[in-house]
Design a protein around this motif. Structure first.
Motif, mmCIF file in Angstrom:
data_model
loop_
_atom_site.group_PDB
_atom_site.id
_atom_site.type_symbol
_atom_site.label_atom_id
_atom_site.label_comp_id
_atom_site.label_asym_id
_atom_site.label_seq_id
_atom_site.Cartn_x
_atom_site.Cartn_y
_atom_site.Cartn_z
ATOM 1 N N LYS A 1 -0.671 -11.496 4.167
ATOM 2 C CA LYS A 1 -0.877 -11.603 2.756
ATOM 3 C C LYS A 1 -0.701 -10.160 2.171
ATOM 4 O O LYS A 1 -1.650 -9.255 2.446
ATOM 5 C CB LYS A 1 -2.133 -12.375 2.358
ATOM 6 C CG LYS A 1 -2.124 -12.680 0.809
ATOM 7 C CD LYS A 1 -3.267 -13.414 0.610
ATOM 8 C CE LYS A 1 -3.497 -13.955 -0.952
ATOM 9 N NZ LYS A 1 -3.934 -13.500 -1.855
ATOM 10 N N LYS A 2 0.256 -10.066 1.317
ATOM 11 C CA LYS A 2 0.563 -8.619 0.945
ATOM 12 C C LYS A 2 -0.769 -8.003 0.084
ATOM 13 O O LYS A 2 -0.836 -6.979 0.044
ATOM 14 C CB LYS A 2 1.982 -8.601 -0.018
ATOM 15 C CG LYS A 2 2.927 -8.705 0.923
ATOM 16 C CD LYS A 2 4.305 -8.791 0.363
ATOM 17 C CE LYS A 2 5.405 -8.839 1.140
ATOM 18 N NZ LYS A 2 6.799 -8.943 0.848
ATOM 19 N N GLY A 3 -1.181 -8.718 -0.733
ATOM 20 C CA GLY A 3 -2.344 -8.258 -1.719
ATOM 21 C C GLY A 3 -3.771 -8.132 -0.974
ATOM 22 O O GLY A 3 -4.624 -7.444 -1.824
ATOM 23 N N ARG A 4 -3.913 -8.304 0.129
ATOM 24 C CA ARG A 4 -5.268 -8.519 0.608
ATOM 25 C C ARG A 4 -6.011 -7.118 0.898
ATOM 26 O O ARG A 4 -7.280 -7.116 0.877
ATOM 27 C CB ARG A 4 -5.299 -9.241 2.029
ATOM 28 C CG ARG A 4 -4.568 -8.485 3.172
ATOM 29 C CD ARG A 4 -5.054 -9.159 4.670
ATOM 30 N NE ARG A 4 -6.481 -9.090 4.940
ATOM 31 C CZ ARG A 4 -7.153 -10.009 5.397
ATOM 32 N NH1 ARG A 4 -6.489 -11.021 5.960
ATOM 33 N NH2 ARG A 4 -8.492 -9.915 5.562
ATOM 34 N N TRP A 5 -5.191 -5.932 0.940
ATOM 35 C CA TRP A 5 -5.726 -4.750 1.005
ATOM 36 C C TRP A 5 -6.035 -3.849 -0.246
ATOM 37 O O TRP A 5 -6.653 -3.031 -0.372
ATOM 38 C CB TRP A 5 -4.765 -3.844 1.840
ATOM 39 C CG TRP A 5 -4.496 -4.268 2.998
ATOM 40 C CD1 TRP A 5 -3.456 -5.047 3.562
ATOM 41 C CD2 TRP A 5 -5.568 -4.257 4.262
ATOM 42 N NE1 TRP A 5 -3.942 -5.510 4.858
ATOM 43 C CE2 TRP A 5 -4.958 -5.008 5.434
ATOM 44 C CE3 TRP A 5 -6.626 -3.727 4.544
ATOM 45 C CZ2 TRP A 5 -5.438 -4.956 6.643
ATOM 46 C CZ3 TRP A 5 -7.155 -3.589 5.758
ATOM 47 C CH2 TRP A 5 -6.657 -4.205 6.811
ATOM 48 N N ASP A 6 -5.679 -4.599 -1.586
ATOM 49 C CA ASP A 6 -5.629 -3.921 -2.710
ATOM 50 C C ASP A 6 -7.199 -3.984 -3.197
ATOM 51 O O ASP A 6 -7.860 -4.696 -2.979
ATOM 52 C CB ASP A 6 -4.715 -4.820 -3.830
ATOM 53 C CG ASP A 6 -3.330 -5.035 -3.458
ATOM 54 O OD1 ASP A 6 -2.913 -4.242 -2.755
ATOM 55 O OD2 ASP A 6 -2.704 -5.753 -4.129
ATOM 56 N N GLY A 7 -7.493 -2.722 -3.614
ATOM 57 C CA GLY A 7 -8.882 -2.310 -4.093
ATOM 58 C C GLY A 7 -9.867 -2.305 -2.989
ATOM 59 O O GLY A 7 -11.099 -2.390 -3.422
ATOM 60 N N LYS B 1 -0.300 -4.875 10.647
ATOM 61 C CA LYS B 1 0.245 -3.667 9.900
ATOM 62 C C LYS B 1 1.701 -4.166 9.480
ATOM 63 O O LYS B 1 2.375 -3.546 8.701
ATOM 64 C CB LYS B 1 0.474 -2.530 10.984
ATOM 65 C CG LYS B 1 1.663 -3.313 11.919
ATOM 66 C CD LYS B 1 2.013 -1.950 13.193
ATOM 67 C CE LYS B 1 3.027 -2.407 14.021
ATOM 68 N NZ LYS B 1 3.212 -1.684 15.131
ATOM 69 N N GLY B 2 1.954 -5.526 9.594
ATOM 70 C CA GLY B 2 3.223 -6.132 8.978
ATOM 71 C C GLY B 2 3.677 -5.691 7.848
ATOM 72 O O GLY B 2 4.768 -5.145 7.778
ATOM 73 N N PHE B 3 3.054 -6.099 6.860
ATOM 74 C CA PHE B 3 3.275 -5.742 5.319
ATOM 75 C C PHE B 3 2.296 -4.867 4.880
ATOM 76 O O PHE B 3 2.379 -4.360 3.685
ATOM 77 C CB PHE B 3 3.264 -6.966 4.626
ATOM 78 C CG PHE B 3 4.173 -8.177 4.975
ATOM 79 C CD1 PHE B 3 5.648 -7.570 4.532
ATOM 80 C CD2 PHE B 3 3.969 -9.182 5.388
ATOM 81 C CE1 PHE B 3 6.843 -8.441 5.057
ATOM 82 C CE2 PHE B 3 5.202 -10.077 5.903
ATOM 83 C CZ PHE B 3 6.287 -9.713 5.490
ATOM 84 N N TYR B 4 1.567 -3.956 5.845
ATOM 85 C CA TYR B 4 0.683 -2.873 5.463
ATOM 86 C C TYR B 4 1.027 -1.737 6.494
ATOM 87 O O TYR B 4 -0.187 -1.596 7.331
ATOM 88 C CB TYR B 4 -0.753 -3.364 5.138
ATOM 89 C CG TYR B 4 -1.699 -2.523 4.553
ATOM 90 C CD1 TYR B 4 -1.496 -1.919 3.350
ATOM 91 C CD2 TYR B 4 -2.931 -2.060 5.309
ATOM 92 C CE1 TYR B 4 -2.553 -1.148 2.726
ATOM 93 C CE2 TYR B 4 -3.567 -1.267 4.802
ATOM 94 C CZ TYR B 4 -3.523 -0.519 3.582
ATOM 95 O OH TYR B 4 -4.441 0.312 3.045
ATOM 96 N N ASP C 1 7.836 -5.035 7.144
ATOM 97 C CA ASP C 1 7.802 -3.518 6.488
ATOM 98 C C ASP C 1 7.374 -2.511 7.477
ATOM 99 O O ASP C 1 8.079 -1.402 7.178
ATOM 100 C CB ASP C 1 6.760 -3.461 5.360
ATOM 101 C CG ASP C 1 7.237 -4.381 4.105
ATOM 102 O OD1 ASP C 1 8.262 -5.199 4.223
ATOM 103 O OD2 ASP C 1 6.400 -4.492 3.034
ATOM 104 N N CYS C 2 6.424 -2.911 8.524
ATOM 105 C CA CYS C 2 6.356 -1.848 9.369
ATOM 106 C C CYS C 2 7.526 -1.246 10.218
ATOM 107 O O CYS C 2 7.253 -0.185 10.578
ATOM 108 C CB CYS C 2 5.036 -2.266 10.085
ATOM 109 S SG CYS C 2 5.464 -3.925 11.383
ATOM 110 N N GLY C 3 8.427 -2.139 10.678
ATOM 111 C CA GLY C 3 9.495 -1.814 11.486
ATOM 112 C C GLY C 3 8.808 -1.913 12.838
ATOM 113 O O GLY C 3 7.576 -1.948 13.069
#
Length: 272
Positions: free
Chosen positions: A127-133, A169-172, A207-209
């Protein structure tokens, strides 16, 4: 026969709701790519859910599960002599429901089960937003809970292979830089429990490649005696066996001597 055994233990198909093609398409792609073994390992149903299929875009419905097994076993027979078709599943790991999942799997002749942690604190790892804040401390705590779950999955006795052990790390991509010793502790536990970790080449589609897990984790895995195996995590027949040869070479460079394959839940080691 290749001088090197070629295999791919992690493939999906249309039943999970986010992959393209029939099981047969993946088997035929494997034959065309010169593989000796192809493992089918679609996402397990949400067995603990009251609903038949709570997340249609993520996993098959519960009633599809026996049909999935039947189809793989039928194709195993059909392709005998051409390629080894193995019955697998990519299983979610929910510590509270471990016995329920075990009861389901014990009914069928699995060659292997891949245990994958897809949820931490009830939130999907992708989930892309899970790290926000989150503060730095909260990020560390989240990463440690992720590895604690992987560790529990290694001790559960339910799995032969652990799936994509740094997929968070997939999308982060910054996930890899969060400093914690948890990974070392987890790898030590995996090594003691004789479970393989897959080198999963689907990180390339995120995103992580690159692959899961990253080279630095593989170097630590070697130190703790963890055995690797290979899975493309193909959700499209075109990705079957994707980068197998590159992974094999890289593992040799890192210092691994062999890798694991599974039949009837028994682990075999094969030289790289």
């Amino acid at each position: 026969m290749n001088s090197h055994l070629k295999f791919d233990f992690h493939t999906h198909h249309y039943r999970c709701g986010h992959a393209r093609g029939e099981i047969r398409d993946y088997i035929e792609a494997a034959i065309n790519n010169g593989l000796d073994m192809i493992g089918i390992a679609d996402h397990s149903p949400y067995f603990a859910s009251e609903e038949e299929q709570p997340f249609p875009g993520i996993a098959m419905g519960k009633s599809e599960f026996p049909a999935y097994i039947r189809e793989v076993l039928m194709l195993k027979e059909e392709f005998q002599g051409k390629i080894d078709v193995l019955l697998g599943i990519e299983s979610d790991f929910f510590p509270d429901h471990i016995n329920l999942y075990k009861k389901q799997y014990d009914q069928y002749p699995f060659d292997y089960i891949i245990g994958s942690v897809h949820h931490v604190d009830g939130i999907n790892i992708f989930k892309k937003g899970r790290w926000d804040g989150l503060t730095e401390q909260e990020k560390i705590a989240t990463k440690e809970r992720y590895y604690h779950l992987i560790e529990q999955s290694a001790k559960s006795g339910l799995f032969q292979i652990l799936g994509h052990i740094d997929a968070m790390k997939g999308f982060y991509p910054a996930f890899s830089k969060i400093q914690t010793n948890a990974i070392d502790h987890t790898l030590k536990v995996i090594g003691e429990n004789e479970i393989a970790i897959e080198i999963n080449t689907s990180g390339n589609t995120k995103d992580c490649g690159g692959w899961y897990p990253a080279d630095d984790i593989l170097e630590r895995a070697l130190y703790y005696g963890v055995k690797p195996t290979f899975g493309s995590d193909a959700h499209d027949p075109e990705r079957v066996g994707d980068e197998f040869e590159l992974v094999r070479q890289r593992l040799k460079e890192i210092g691994f001597k062999d890798w694991a394959y599974f039949k009837e839940k028994k682990r075999y080691l094969y030289h790289l």
